[in-house]
Design a protein around this motif. Structure first.
Motif, PDB file in Angstrom:
ATOM      1  N   GLN A   3      29.250  44.033  50.510  1.00 40.67           N
ATOM      2  CA  GLN A   3      29.893  43.607  51.751  1.00 40.67           C
ATOM      3  C   GLN A   3      29.419  42.227  52.209  1.00 40.67           C
ATOM      4  O   GLN A   3      30.232  41.380  52.556  1.00 40.67           O
ATOM      5  CB  GLN A   3      29.642  44.629  52.860  1.00 40.67           C
ATOM      6  N   ALA A   6      30.850  39.490  49.899  1.00 45.32           N
ATOM      7  CA  ALA A   6      32.308  39.386  50.037  1.00 45.32           C
ATOM      8  C   ALA A   6      32.685  38.708  51.346  1.00 45.32           C
ATOM      9  O   ALA A   6      33.572  37.856  51.379  1.00 45.32           O
ATOM     10  CB  ALA A   6      32.951  40.768  49.943  1.00 45.32           C
ATOM     11  N   MET A   7      32.009  39.062  52.428  1.00 42.99           N
ATOM     12  CA  MET A   7      32.323  38.449  53.722  1.00 42.99           C
ATOM     13  C   MET A   7      31.923  36.969  53.732  1.00 42.99           C
ATOM     14  O   MET A   7      32.628  36.140  54.308  1.00 42.99           O
ATOM     15  CB  MET A   7      31.639  39.210  54.855  1.00 42.99           C
ATOM     16  N   TYR A  32      29.669  47.232  40.591  1.00 41.20           N
ATOM     17  CA  TYR A  32      30.224  46.373  41.634  1.00 41.20           C
ATOM     18  C   TYR A  32      29.485  45.040  41.707  1.00 41.20           C
ATOM     19  O   TYR A  32      30.093  43.994  41.927  1.00 41.20           O
ATOM     20  CB  TYR A  32      30.205  47.081  42.984  1.00 41.20           C
ATOM     21  N   GLU A  59      43.674  41.872  55.533  1.00 39.53           N
ATOM     22  CA  GLU A  59      42.263  42.010  55.177  1.00 39.53           C
ATOM     23  C   GLU A  59      41.927  41.393  53.819  1.00 39.53           C
ATOM     24  O   GLU A  59      40.774  41.388  53.418  1.00 39.53           O
ATOM     25  CB  GLU A  59      41.855  43.483  55.183  1.00 39.53           C
ATOM     26  N   VAL A  77      39.568  37.969  48.062  1.00 37.35           N
ATOM     27  CA  VAL A  77      38.530  38.885  48.516  1.00 37.35           C
ATOM     28  C   VAL A  77      39.130  39.956  49.419  1.00 37.35           C
ATOM     29  O   VAL A  77      39.777  39.634  50.419  1.00 37.35           O
ATOM     30  CB  VAL A  77      37.439  38.128  49.325  1.00 37.35           C
ATOM     31  N   ASN A  78      38.877  41.216  49.078  1.00 41.12           N
ATOM     32  CA  ASN A  78      39.236  42.319  49.974  1.00 41.12           C
ATOM     33  C   ASN A  78      38.097  42.482  50.970  1.00 41.12           C
ATOM     34  O   ASN A  78      37.005  42.903  50.604  1.00 41.12           O
ATOM     35  CB  ASN A  78      39.452  43.613  49.187  1.00 41.12           C
ATOM     36  N   THR A  79      38.336  42.145  52.224  1.00 38.15           N
ATOM     37  CA  THR A  79      37.308  42.272  53.256  1.00 38.15           C
ATOM     38  C   THR A  79      37.378  43.619  53.969  1.00 38.15           C
ATOM     39  O   THR A  79      36.623  43.862  54.901  1.00 38.15           O
ATOM     40  CB  THR A  79      37.413  41.144  54.298  1.00 38.15           C
ATOM     41  N   MET A  81      37.403  47.971  54.231  1.00 36.62           N
ATOM     42  CA  MET A  81      36.573  49.076  53.760  1.00 36.62           C
ATOM     43  C   MET A  81      37.370  50.117  52.969  1.00 36.62           C
ATOM     44  O   MET A  81      36.846  51.174  52.647  1.00 36.62           O
ATOM     45  CB  MET A  81      35.872  49.741  54.940  1.00 36.62           C
ATOM     46  N   PRO A 118      37.222  48.090  47.935  1.00 35.76           N
ATOM     47  CA  PRO A 118      36.561  47.454  49.081  1.00 35.76           C
ATOM     48  C   PRO A 118      35.573  46.364  48.657  1.00 35.76           C
ATOM     49  O   PRO A 118      34.770  46.561  47.752  1.00 35.76           O
ATOM     50  CB  PRO A 118      35.841  48.614  49.769  1.00 35.76           C
ATOM     51  N   TYR A 119      35.696  45.225  49.293  1.00 32.98           N
ATOM     52  CA  TYR A 119      34.807  44.071  49.115  1.00 32.98           C
ATOM     53  C   TYR A 119      34.822  43.509  47.692  1.00 32.98           C
ATOM     54  O   TYR A 119      33.879  42.880  47.261  1.00 32.98           O
ATOM     55  CB  TYR A 119      33.382  44.395  49.569  1.00 32.98           C
ATOM     56  N   GLN A 120      35.916  43.700  47.002  1.00 30.29           N
ATOM     57  CA  GLN A 120      36.054  43.150  45.653  1.00 30.29           C
ATOM     58  C   GLN A 120      36.450  41.675  45.711  1.00 30.29           C
ATOM     59  O   GLN A 120      37.250  41.269  46.547  1.00 30.29           O
ATOM     60  CB  GLN A 120      37.104  43.915  44.852  1.00 30.29           C
TER      61      GLN A 120
END
Length: 127
Positions: A3, A6-7, A32, A59, A77-79, A81, A118-120
């Motif tokens: 997370q 990614a963010m 991951y 997102e 980026v998938n931000t 969850m 998520p977060y990829q």
């Protein structure tokens, strides 16, 4: 477990992502971590810009990294969850490949469809 990275990738300058480690450093969830690091390391260490409304999902953040000789790199980026299925991402015109593997990515009408966990982070190259 990715997370924070990614963010940072989605909202900041990804050239400054770093890890603080100590003697007892253990990451967990190695798949991951490896996937994120592979995508991240396939991107050039150059400034990027966030492409507003380039994704069909709010997102999923899209950043563009243009280069003089090697086309445009795209960080996706998938931000969120939750898993994202069939997200459409608008790209510059050209041949699209996965920047980490060099394999072609199917595109139609200047868009690709991706499914992201998520977060990829996904890294693409458009030439």
């Amino acid at each position: 477990c990715m997370q924070g990275e990614a963010m940072a990738m989605a909202n900041g300058d990804p050239r400054y992502i770093g890890y603080l480690v100590g003697r007892t450093y253990a990451r967990g969830f190695p798949k991951y971590v490896r996937d994120f690091n592979t995508a991240f390391l396939s991107l050039p260490a150059l400034p990027s810009q966030k492409l507003e409304r380039a994704s069909s999902d709010a997102e999923v953040v899209v950043r563009s990294i243009p280069t003089e000789k090697h086309g445009t790199y795209i960080a996706i980026v998938n931000t969120g969850m939750k898993d994202k299925a069939a997200v459409e991402v608008e790209l510059p015109a050209g041949k699209v490949t996965d920047a980490a593997t060099g394999t072609p990515v199917e595109s139609a009408g200047g868009k690709v469809k991706l499914s992201l966990y998520p977060y990829q982070l996904r890294a693409l190259n458009v030439k």
